[in-house]
Scaffold this motif. Structure first.
Motif, PDB file in Angstrom:
ATOM      1  N   ALA A 116       0.828  -1.208   0.000  1.00 28.57           N
ATOM      2  CA  ALA A 116       0.000   0.000   0.000  1.00 28.57           C
ATOM      3  C   ALA A 116       0.862   1.258   0.000  1.00 28.57           C
ATOM      4  O   ALA A 116       0.540   2.250  -0.674  1.00 28.57           O
ATOM      5  CB  ALA A 116      -0.939  -0.013   1.199  1.00 28.57           C
ATOM      6  N   THR A 174      -4.808   3.381  -1.616  1.00 30.57           N
ATOM      7  CA  THR A 174      -5.032   1.958  -1.332  1.00 30.57           C
ATOM      8  C   THR A 174      -5.645   1.720   0.040  1.00 30.57           C
ATOM      9  O   THR A 174      -5.166   2.251   1.048  1.00 30.57           O
ATOM     10  CB  THR A 174      -3.700   1.182  -1.436  1.00 30.57           C
ATOM     11  N   VAL A 184      -6.449  -1.203   2.866  1.00 28.17           N
ATOM     12  CA  VAL A 184      -6.005  -2.532   3.303  1.00 28.17           C
ATOM     13  C   VAL A 184      -6.981  -3.025   4.363  1.00 28.17           C
ATOM     14  O   VAL A 184      -7.231  -2.339   5.358  1.00 28.17           O
ATOM     15  CB  VAL A 184      -4.576  -2.500   3.875  1.00 28.17           C
TER      16      VAL A 184
END
Length: 641
Positions: free
Chosen positions: A524, A534, A536
């Motif tokens: 990420a 991004t 996660v």
């Protein structure tokens, strides 16, 4: 960490054919040199030490007496096969043991013609040897099959299943019971070795066979009485009644370090005309190396060590191992709840159950190498109101899959499975990798399957297992140390089937299960630096899936990638199925799954294994960029029509 020893006689032996050219009087020196070479090699590489040291003389004698490789020697487990490797053309590579590209720590068919059957799990040798022996019998080929079984492997039912079927092999099957922990026989000396030599001799066998033929002509009652008298007398003298009842001619116990007694017995058995034979050999684990003799458990498997002092190389200080975190968490649950108990299958130290057993000896059970029994025993405990934790390595739980399905899952019994060594395991290679548990457990109705992302999550998941009474539940965690996060003072009860967002983004979603979370976060960082925001998520559960969270991530992100240290058919397959069922794939969703490759990966350093598997941060980034048709610097590539 050790000098290469001076071995003038061993230097003349590359294969067993060279060994058989020696005079028997030279074998004592050869065995001493072989032992020194093994100690030096394992001191350099680490590996299994005590078992191999205990069979140096036995290995020498087997290859001296039998016509290997025509006669097939099958080592159970393979822990004790290092001297065998040195004598069978692999000495020049012995210091590559368990290293990437080097020799396997176990027997391996692709490695040598002297390894007719690969093994790293226990109690398979007699079944396999029986197959070789019967195949030779059917084909009319010469050659014996010799199974060498020990290190507790006789505690598994499979060994007795094979022996119960062994009469079909006739005299082509020989089983050598390497009794290296004194669990079967008392210490033996010259008298018992002498008796074993006598009863294995041709003269004794001929007399005994003549007596049998005469007895068959007696009335049935007298024949039966004579047979019982013979069996009872020999059993009283030498402890072989059980093996005789299973159809074996029993010889022993004999001193496995006394070549003058061992070789004549092996020769007698080799030339015997009777049926299958079992030779009971008593050895000392770690023989000839003081530290290993004095502490057989600590020197069963070792790190690199100093040959002079025996001191093993210590890992640098760091976070606690997942195994020790599990053990402490389980003890805490045991203090809170008197119905908590623990079961393991011959791995109390490896699973941490020994620590629980020290605190609660009446609630801790080591059932031996008997995973099937361990699971059904746990099921019985659960059915009677206890809260059992069945702590078994992922690779060994495979041996009890029918019991997991039939005795636990179908009955929806709340057995808690603590699955150690989940994922890749480095030097132990494919035979010990925990690759398949997510696939084989998450496919079962009624199961809850969790994977700890770090040691704090493991504590929470142990507590969640303890409190879960509505069916079977499993938590998987890897070999090695944790990440160094703080452990919770009070464990959290996790909501079943609910994951968590660890990092919020907009374009890319990484859905992680287990300890690959750290690599997902690294990926990420790299993607964010390329302008690809991004998210996660730590899903925590492979089953039941957090459908609400997954749906939200798939709808709101352009690319989604699942990451797991498990085989095909695990988390990724379940997420794909869910997306298909909900019609999300029809909308052009870019969904990719990262998992262990569909191969058995060889032994290597864990970080290299995960890189090879495509489960490191760089591989996650590469997968995202390919899905977006972008190159490594984040520029959209031209798409050909």
């Amino acid at each position: 960490m050790s000098e290469i020893p001076v071995t003038p006689l061993l230097d003349t032996v590359d294969t067993p054919s060279d060994l058989r050219k020696l005079d028997q009087s030279q074998l004592r020196q050869l065995a001493d040199e072989l032992r020194a070479e093994m100690i030096s090699a394992v001191g350099t590489t680490g590996g299994h030490l005590g078992s191999g040291l205990g069979v140096v003389e036995l290995t020498t004698a087997i290859h001296y007496v039998f016509d290997t490789p025509r006669d097939r020697v099958i080592w159970d487990v393979g822990h004790q096969a290092y001297p065998h490797k040195i004598l069978t053309g692999r000495r020049s590579r012995i210091r590559t043991l368990r290293q990437g590209g080097g020799l396997s720590g176990f027997t391996k068919r692709s490695e040598s013609e002297y390894d007719p059957f690969g093994a790293a799990h226990s109690s398979t040798s007699i079944s396999a040897a029986l197959g070789f022996a019967v195949a030779n019998k059917i084909a009319g080929k010469p050659g014996k099959a010799i199974a060498v079984i020990g290190d507790g492997a006789m505690s598994a039912g499979m060994a007795y299943e094979a022996m119960n079927n062994a009469e079909q092999a006739g005299n082509r099957l020989i089983v050598i019971l390497n009794d290296n922990d004194m669990s079967i026989a008392p210490p033996v000396g010259g008298l018992s070795s002498y008796l074993a030599r006598i009863v294995s001799s041709r003269e004794f066998l001929s007399i005994r066979e003549l007596a049998r033929k005469l007895a068959r002509k007696l009335p049935k009652a007298l024949h039966s009485a004579a047979r019982k008298t013979d069996s009872f007398a020999r059993g009283m003298a030498m402890g072989g009644t059980l093996f005789e009842e299973l159809g074996f001619y029993y010889v022993g116990p004999i001193d496995g370090h006394d070549l003058e007694h061992l070789i004549p017995v092996l020769e007698n058995v080799r030339d015997a005309a009777e049926g299958p034979c079992l030779i009971h050999v008593v050895t000392t684990k770690g023989k000839g190396y003081g530290p290993a003799e004095e502490s057989a458990d600590k020197y069963h498997g070792v790190q690199k060590f100093d040959v002079i002092t025996g001191a093993q190389a210590k890992a640098p200080p760091g976070p606690p191992s997942y195994t020790s975190v599990f053990a402490k968490a389980l003890i805490a649950e045991g203090e809170r709840d008197p119905t908590i108990c623990a079961i393991t299958a011959a791995m109390p130290g490896g699973t941490g159950v020994d620590s629980f057993g020290a605190a609660f000896p009446d609630r801790s059970f080591d059932v031996g190498i008997a995973e099937q029994h361990a699971v059904t025993f746990a099921a019985g405990l659960a059915a009677q109101g206890m809260r059992p934790f069945c702590a078994i390595y992922s690779t060994f739980l495979q041996r009890a899959y029918d019991q997991v399905v039939h005795d636990v899952a179908i009955q929806n019994l709340p057995v808690r499975f603590a699955i150690d060594r989940a994922g890749l395991v480095g030097a132990d290679g494919a035979t010990h990798a925990g690759s398949f548990d997510v696939t084989y457990l998450a496919s079962l109705p009624n199961f809850v399957v969790m994977a700890a992302a770090d040691e704090a999550e493991l504590v929470n998941m142990v507590h969640t297992c303890a409190m879960h009474d509505s069916g079977p539940i499993a938590v998987r965690y890897p070999r090695g140390n944790g990440t160094g996060v703080a452990l919770p003072e009070v464990p959290e009860l996790l909501e079943i089937g609910k994951g968590r967002i660890v990092r919020q983004g907009k374009k890319v979603a990484i859905l992680s299960l287990g300890t690959r979370l750290a690599e997902a976060l690294k990926a990420a960082d790299i993607l964010d630096a390329k302008g690809l925001s991004t998210t996660v998520a730590d899903l925590r559960f492979a089953k039941p899936l957090d459908v609400e969270l997954i749906r939200k991530l798939l709808i709101s992100h352009e690319v989604a990638v699942t990451v797991e240290e498990a085989s095909i058919g695990g988390l990724g397959a379940h997420v794909l199925t869910m997306a298909s069922d909900e019609g999300l794939i029809d909308g052009g969703l870019k969904l990719r799954t990262l998992r262990l490759p569909d191969v058995f990966q060889d032994h290597d350093k864990p970080e290299l294994q995960y890189k090879e598997a495509g489960l490191d941060a760089e591989s996650i980034v590469e997968t995202v960029l390919k899905a977006l048709r972008m190159n490594s610097v984040g520029v959209v590539e031209e798409v050909r029509a």
